[in-house]
Design an enzyme around this catalytic site. Structure first.
Site, PDB file in Angstrom:
ATOM      1  N   TYR A  39      53.180 -85.584 -17.984  1.00 40.46           N
ATOM      2  CA  TYR A  39      53.891 -84.275 -18.156  1.00 40.46           C
ATOM      3  C   TYR A  39      54.393 -84.038 -19.617  1.00 40.46           C
ATOM      4  O   TYR A  39      53.991 -83.191 -20.367  1.00 40.46           O
ATOM      5  CB  TYR A  39      55.046 -84.304 -17.186  1.00 40.46           C
TER       6      TYR A  39
HETATM    7  N1  LIG Z   1      61.289 -76.051 -13.947  1.00 41.22           N
HETATM    8  C1  LIG Z   1      61.659 -76.764 -14.692  1.00 41.22           C
HETATM    9  O1  LIG Z   1      62.889 -77.398 -14.828  1.00 41.22           O
HETATM   10  C2  LIG Z   1      60.727 -76.591 -16.007  1.00 41.22           C
HETATM   11  C3  LIG Z   1      61.426 -77.322 -17.249  1.00 41.22           C
HETATM   12  C4  LIG Z   1      60.543 -77.372 -18.464  1.00 41.22           C
HETATM   13  C5  LIG Z   1      59.404 -76.517 -18.344  1.00 41.22           C
HETATM   14  N2  LIG Z   1      58.902 -76.026 -17.041  1.00 41.22           N
HETATM   15  C6  LIG Z   1      57.430 -75.398 -17.101  1.00 41.22           C
HETATM   16  O2  LIG Z   1      57.672 -74.226 -16.737  1.00 41.22           O
HETATM   17  C7  LIG Z   1      56.562 -73.840 -16.017  1.00 41.22           C
HETATM   18  C8  LIG Z   1      56.927 -73.089 -14.811  1.00 41.22           C
HETATM   19  O3  LIG Z   1      57.416 -74.008 -13.972  1.00 41.22           O
HETATM   20  P1  LIG Z   1      58.276 -73.592 -12.507  1.00 41.22           P
HETATM   21  O4  LIG Z   1      59.286 -74.622 -12.354  1.00 41.22           O
HETATM   22  O5  LIG Z   1      58.326 -72.319 -12.418  1.00 41.22           O
HETATM   23  O6  LIG Z   1      57.127 -74.351 -11.343  1.00 41.22           O
HETATM   24  P2  LIG Z   1      56.884 -73.522  -9.869  1.00 41.22           P
HETATM   25  O7  LIG Z   1      56.309 -74.886  -9.248  1.00 41.22           O
HETATM   26  O8  LIG Z   1      58.176 -73.156  -9.457  1.00 41.22           O
HETATM   27  O9  LIG Z   1      55.879 -72.437 -10.166  1.00 41.22           O
HETATM   28  C9  LIG Z   1      54.561 -72.838 -10.750  1.00 41.22           C
HETATM   29  C10 LIG Z   1      53.572 -71.660 -10.500  1.00 41.22           C
HETATM   30  O10 LIG Z   1      52.215 -72.000 -11.163  1.00 41.22           O
HETATM   31  C11 LIG Z   1      51.335 -71.997 -10.069  1.00 41.22           C
HETATM   32  N3  LIG Z   1      50.364 -72.853 -10.607  1.00 41.22           N
HETATM   33  C12 LIG Z   1      50.352 -74.101 -10.514  1.00 41.22           C
HETATM   34  N4  LIG Z   1      48.866 -74.632 -10.897  1.00 41.22           N
HETATM   35  C13 LIG Z   1      48.297 -73.627 -11.206  1.00 41.22           C
HETATM   36  C14 LIG Z   1      47.028 -73.345 -12.005  1.00 41.22           C
HETATM   37  N5  LIG Z   1      46.087 -74.439 -12.045  1.00 41.22           N
HETATM   38  N6  LIG Z   1      46.482 -72.263 -12.032  1.00 41.22           N
HETATM   39  C15 LIG Z   1      47.327 -71.046 -11.781  1.00 41.22           C
HETATM   40  N7  LIG Z   1      48.339 -71.204 -11.176  1.00 41.22           N
HETATM   41  C16 LIG Z   1      48.938 -72.409 -11.146  1.00 41.22           C
HETATM   42  C17 LIG Z   1      51.879 -72.402  -8.857  1.00 41.22           C
HETATM   43  O11 LIG Z   1      51.135 -71.866  -7.693  1.00 41.22           O
HETATM   44  C18 LIG Z   1      53.289 -71.798  -8.988  1.00 41.22           C
HETATM   45  O12 LIG Z   1      53.246 -70.470  -8.367  1.00 41.22           O
HETATM   46  C19 LIG Z   1      55.435 -74.846 -15.974  1.00 41.22           C
HETATM   47  O13 LIG Z   1      54.736 -74.915 -17.082  1.00 41.22           O
HETATM   48  C20 LIG Z   1      56.662 -75.909 -16.246  1.00 41.22           C
HETATM   49  O14 LIG Z   1      56.076 -77.271 -16.718  1.00 41.22           O
HETATM   50  C21 LIG Z   1      59.739 -75.925 -16.014  1.00 41.22           C
END
Ligand SMILES: NC(=O)c1ccc[n+]([C@@H]2O[C@H](COP(=O)([O-])OP(=O)(O)OC[C@H]3O[C@@H](n4cnc5c(N)ncnc54)[C@H](O)[C@@H]3O)[C@@H](O)[C@H]2O)c1
Length: 251
Positions: A158
């Site tokens: 990651y």
């Molecule tokens: N939640 C956190 O703490 C956090 C912190 C820093 C960064 N992020 C980043 O924010 C973004 C969203 O995270 P989140 O927490 O909302 O995650 P989440 O798991 O709640 O939602 C992610 C969404 O992306 C979709 N997805 C996954 N792989 C995919 C693919 N290959 N093609 C199309 N859709 C796909 C999933 O089905 C889901 O609907 C990510 O890039 C994550 O790395 C999240």
């Protein structure tokens, strides 16, 4: 609520859940027409129905951003439907193994994270920009992570891929800096979403302890800053990595 995005066409990847969904909702409530890309069919249908009930114009596209043909086809379909693309928010991503040292981290796991978090970001950025080049205007926001800035131990797949997203933002932004297309990134610290439901308690405690505000962020807070980043008024920033970390980031 203001209508900053009236008549804007916005693609949001990973828009069926979490941060992507919250950003999509806010863009939609402020007038944008949404193309929501996600690989989870059930969640995607549910989210689109919710958006429609809220008075938002939204179409769901079943897309796995790690497959070039799927990305290319879906971006083309959006262009054919709306004749242009104004905004991309790339939120699709996975976290992969946590609390796992590199010596125990499988190559298959690393490859999978890379395919989605970095190659997928490259693909959606590339094909969206091919569409935006025609109008010479647009706003891209690629969601990275604090892990990409600092490197979280136990999650090297990651951390490494999210660092890659930062490099991509900075390089691509300069390629388009003399147009009205901007490319920026955002590095959230831990935000309360489904993504960290399965993160080990130990790993989560490590990450929360590093946040001076001593709490997780909310998806609404991420939506607020994201919408500013992709708004027309944000016109003199490109290649920048915005912060939403409760004071964790020191650069
Ligand atoms: N939640 C956190 O703490 C956090 C912190 C820093 C960064 N992020 C980043 O924010 C973004 C969203 O995270 P989140 O927490 O909302 O995650 P989440 O798991 O709640 O939602 C992610 C969404 O992306 C979709 N997805 C996954 N792989 C995919 C693919 N290959 N093609 C199309 N859709 C796909 C999933 O089905 C889901 O609907 C990510 O890039 C994550 O790395 C999240």
């Amino acid at each position: 609520m203001s209508k900053r995005f009236s008549n804007k066409i916005a693609i949001i990847t990973g828009g069926a859940n979490g941060i992507g969904k919250a950003v999509a909702y806010r863009l939609g409530k402020e007038g944008a027409k949404l193309a929501v890309f996600d690989l989870d069919k059930v969640l995607l249908q549910k989210t689109i129905e919710e958006f429609k009930k809220a008075g938002i114009t939204a179409t769901g596209y079943l897309v796995d951003i790690s497959y070039e043909n799927e990305v290319q086809k879906a971006v083309l379909a959006v262009e054919q439907e709306w004749h242009r693309i104004d905004i991309l928010v790339n939120s699709a991503g996975i976290v992969g193994p946590t609390n796992t040292k590199i010596t125990a981290f499988t190559t298959a796991d690393f490859d999978k994270i890379y395919q989605i978090n970095l190659k997928g970001t490259f693909l959606i950025t590339k094909y969206t920009l091919k569409a935006m080049e025609k109008t010479g205007a647009g706003r891209l926001l690629l969601i990275s992570s604090m892990a990409g800035k600092e490197g979280n131990p136990g999650m090297i797949g990651y951390s490494a891929t999210k660092a890659g997203v930062i490099g991509l933002v900075k390089g691509v932004a300069k390629e388009f800096a003399d147009t009205n297309i901007t490319v920026n990134g955002l590095t959230p610290a831990v935000i309360k979403t489904a993504m960290n439901e399965n993160t080990s308690a130990e790993q989560l405690a490590y990450m929360t302890a590093k946040i001076p505000m001593k709490r997780l962020g909310t998806v609404e807070e991420v939506a607020a800053i994201s919408c500013f980043i992709v708004s027309d008024e944000n016109s003199f920033s490109t290649g920048f990595i915005y912060d939403i970390s409760g004071g964790r980031a020191t650069y």
